[in-house]
Design an enzyme around this catalytic site. Structure first.
Site, PDB file in Angstrom:
ATOM      1  N   ASP A  18      -0.006  -4.619   5.428  1.00 35.68           N
ATOM      2  CA  ASP A  18      -0.816  -4.171   6.555  1.00 35.68           C
ATOM      3  C   ASP A  18      -2.262  -4.591   6.336  1.00 35.68           C
ATOM      4  O   ASP A  18      -2.844  -4.323   5.281  1.00 35.68           O
ATOM      5  CB  ASP A  18      -0.774  -2.639   6.677  1.00 35.68           C
ATOM      6  CG  ASP A  18       0.571  -2.154   7.198  1.00 35.68           C
ATOM      7  OD1 ASP A  18       1.514  -2.956   7.247  1.00 35.68           O
ATOM      8  OD2 ASP A  18       0.657  -0.966   7.560  1.00 35.68           O
TER       9      ASP A  18
ATOM     10  N   HIS B 275       6.150  -5.891  11.637  1.00 33.13           N
ATOM     11  CA  HIS B 275       5.392  -4.632  11.639  1.00 33.13           C
ATOM     12  C   HIS B 275       4.903  -4.287  13.047  1.00 33.13           C
ATOM     13  O   HIS B 275       3.743  -3.990  13.277  1.00 33.13           O
ATOM     14  CB  HIS B 275       4.202  -4.736  10.666  1.00 33.13           C
ATOM     15  CG  HIS B 275       3.648  -3.403  10.255  1.00 33.13           C
ATOM     16  ND1 HIS B 275       2.556  -2.829  10.872  1.00 33.13           N
ATOM     17  CD2 HIS B 275       4.031  -2.519   9.303  1.00 33.13           C
ATOM     18  CE1 HIS B 275       2.288  -1.665  10.289  1.00 33.13           C
ATOM     19  NE2 HIS B 275       3.162  -1.455   9.339  1.00 33.13           N
TER      20      HIS B 275
ATOM     21  N   ASP C  77       5.358   4.695   5.612  1.00 39.86           N
ATOM     22  CA  ASP C  77       6.283   3.730   6.218  1.00 39.86           C
ATOM     23  C   ASP C  77       6.517   2.517   5.321  1.00 39.86           C
ATOM     24  O   ASP C  77       7.313   1.647   5.663  1.00 39.86           O
ATOM     25  CB  ASP C  77       5.807   3.309   7.623  1.00 39.86           C
ATOM     26  CG  ASP C  77       4.376   2.789   7.652  1.00 39.86           C
ATOM     27  OD1 ASP C  77       3.567   3.197   6.799  1.00 39.86           O
ATOM     28  OD2 ASP C  77       4.058   1.977   8.542  1.00 39.86           O
ATOM     29  N   HIS C  78       5.842   2.494   4.187  1.00 37.21           N
ATOM     30  CA  HIS C  78       6.063   1.403   3.231  1.00 37.21           C
ATOM     31  C   HIS C  78       6.611   1.900   1.895  1.00 37.21           C
ATOM     32  O   HIS C  78       6.894   1.096   1.012  1.00 37.21           O
ATOM     33  CB  HIS C  78       4.759   0.630   3.007  1.00 37.21           C
ATOM     34  CG  HIS C  78       4.267  -0.049   4.252  1.00 37.21           C
ATOM     35  ND1 HIS C  78       4.348  -1.398   4.460  1.00 37.21           N
ATOM     36  CD2 HIS C  78       3.728   0.467   5.390  1.00 37.21           C
ATOM     37  CE1 HIS C  78       3.873  -1.699   5.660  1.00 37.21           C
ATOM     38  NE2 HIS C  78       3.483  -0.578   6.245  1.00 37.21           N
TER      39      HIS C  78
ATOM     40  N   HIS D 118       0.876  -1.172   0.000  1.00 39.58           N
ATOM     41  CA  HIS D 118       0.000   0.000   0.000  1.00 39.58           C
ATOM     42  C   HIS D 118       0.912   1.220   0.000  1.00 39.58           C
ATOM     43  O   HIS D 118       2.133   1.077  -0.050  1.00 39.58           O
ATOM     44  CB  HIS D 118      -0.972  -0.017   1.185  1.00 39.58           C
ATOM     45  CG  HIS D 118      -0.337   0.007   2.535  1.00 39.58           C
ATOM     46  ND1 HIS D 118       0.540  -0.984   2.962  1.00 39.58           N
ATOM     47  CD2 HIS D 118      -0.410   0.893   3.572  1.00 39.58           C
ATOM     48  CE1 HIS D 118       0.938  -0.702   4.187  1.00 39.58           C
ATOM     49  NE2 HIS D 118       0.397   0.436   4.583  1.00 39.58           N
TER      50      HIS D 118
END
Lengths: 325, 325
Positions: free
Chosen positions: B212, B271, B65-66, B61
């Protein structure tokens, strides 16, 4: 008192044990971050010098190794509940350079102002209430590829206060601080002007952050008499000096020569190319010009203090300089 | 053989000793990077699992943070001389999400293709010559905030080859590999079909990366029988399950329950929220459902291999699976 933490020492790309070059300055509980490459927020945490609360982020230029940490830092500031407005400053092209960065960062609960540095520098306590008196951030042009600038941070020092003279003029001790702050105060024989009890301003503290640049007179000029100069020293190999300079970078030896010419107190080298395996091996190249030169290291920290030498006078404790957070 | 390195285990913001969650898969000398938060390139170097050569970056996504490590990773790929085209894939909104990232990264000497995952997955050797046969990357929808997906990577395994039968049919040994690759080969009494000497496809290898998500049936379905499932386990506190799930995240216990339901071989949790101090303390919550659960750690690595069990047959060495770089 100024607290400086060098957060990283790498150029171009972060290495496992060498974060990208950035520095955190803390003075009176307030802070300025110089540059913000990918990983600067982590380097800050690692050095226990958290940049989340700074009032100003001062960018030397817009190459990725100096700016790609901004989206993440802004998001972390937001996630940690920051409300205080943030100022981001940099050379020409600030707004264009920040557009994709702010687009990535998305909404933040705090405001972000994009402002060039004013001529003559930014009076910090005027712009951000709470900064110690006589603190100023100023920019000077450097010679990199594209718009670039370095920064000086100065903490001025009030003149020496003469308590005997103040007593003789009958100024109650409770009003001394007012005199030292430049205001008149009532003595037994009428108003007393600050100049009657406070000497001329004394030597303060000065910090210089070069950013990326080839050797240039403006940097030497800006660094004159600085207590600490953090200077880029991207490469060490003297054999490629011309190419390196043409690329807008400085050699170890040249950083040393500039520090010597500027008469700084301390020189820390930083912004080492990946090709510079162990910077310490090349340190003699800088020390040949400036014997006190040191290699920067991630997390290297110093507290700059006013010279002792207060014989014949007295330093009143300054409000708002309680030290770095 | 598949080599998996977990590059980070943090959520939301990178910590000094916990990089943002991402994983590098290596198979036959080719690679896929799953997610790329700020610091992923450094985490890769630290783990000696360099993501610079991957063919595919698979984003789960578009939260920072990704993805905020992408501009820096692309610039480093360029600086290191990459020429091979790169594919970036992700859920709906890929082009819009990548626009500011590619704007920041600027020019690269290699091409960057932005493509959604095809229905049924991406046949890797078809798309990128050199990938081992029967490797496939596929996406499945997850339940986070906004468009999100997880990924499966599968390495299929050819049927068992029967050398006695091949000899009996008079196929010279030099043609055996052709038969195993699905082509006919000449025997002493005419053409021999693969099905005459090669058994049905055997169980291959499967890797699942959740991205996530709150617990969701699509993840369980996708993970069925996987050799390794890396599953987000953002929080441990059972008391806030509802809020966490509403926020699109999974608890340690729920990750364990999904792994058990999916019948995976191994579960690595990742995570972790900053609030999860030591993940190991909370591991029993996952193990209550899936006893083999392990906490992910930055740099944790595994090599997944085909089951031994080759009695009565023979594995011909496969070309192009020389192991990870």
């Amino acid at each position: 008192m100024i607290d400086i933490t060098l957060l990283g020492t790498a150029a171009l790309m972060p290495l496992p044990d060498r974060a990208l070059t950035a520095a955190l300055l803390s003075c009176g509980g307030h802070g300025i971050l110089f540059d913000c490459g990918e990983g600067t927020q982590t380097a800050g945490r690692r050095a226990r010098a958290n940049p989340l609360g700074v009032d100003v982020i001062a960018l030397t230029h817009y190459h990725g190794d100096h700016t790609f940490g901004l989206p993440g830092l802004l998001q972390t500031m937001h996630a940690m509940g920051r409300q205080a407005p943030l100022l981001i400053t940099g050379p020409a092209g600030l707004r264009e350079a920040m557009a994709p960065i702010l687009a990535l960062a998305g909404h933040t609960d705090f405001s972000v102002a994009l402002e060039p540095m004013p001529e003559g520098g930014l009076d910090l306590p005027e712009r951000f209430p709470g900064w110690p008196a006589r603190t100023r951030l100023a920019a000077f042009p450097t010679a990199h590829r594209g718009p670039s600038q370095g920064y000086t941070f100065t903490l001025g020092r009030e003149g020496r206060f003469d308590p005997d003279r103040a007593r003789a003029l009958g100024v109650p001790q409770g009003l001394w601080r007012r005199l030292q702050a430049g205001e008149t105060a009532e003595g037994t024989s009428g108003p007393v002007a600050p100049s009657e009890v406070v000497g001329p301003p004394r030597r303060g503290l000065k910090f210089v952050f070069s950013g990326d640049t080839r050797p240039c007179p403006a940097l030497v000029e800006a660094a004159r008499g600085a207590d600490l100069m953090i200077c880029e020293a991207t490469f060490a190999d003297e054999g490629v000096a011309e190419a390196i300079n043409r690329h807008g970078h400085t050699l170890f030896s040249q950083a040393g020569a500039m520090a010597a010419e500027a008469g700084v107190q301390r020189l820390w080298l930083a912004h080492f190319s990946q090709a510079v395996g162990d910077p310490a091996e090349h340190l003699p190249l800088a020390r040949a010009h400036f014997p006190a030169a040191e290699c920067g290291e991630d997390g290297k920290r110093i507290t700059l203090r006013f010279d002792a030498g207060s014989a014949g006078g007295e330093d009143l404790p300054r409000a708002g300089t309680a030290g770095p957070r």
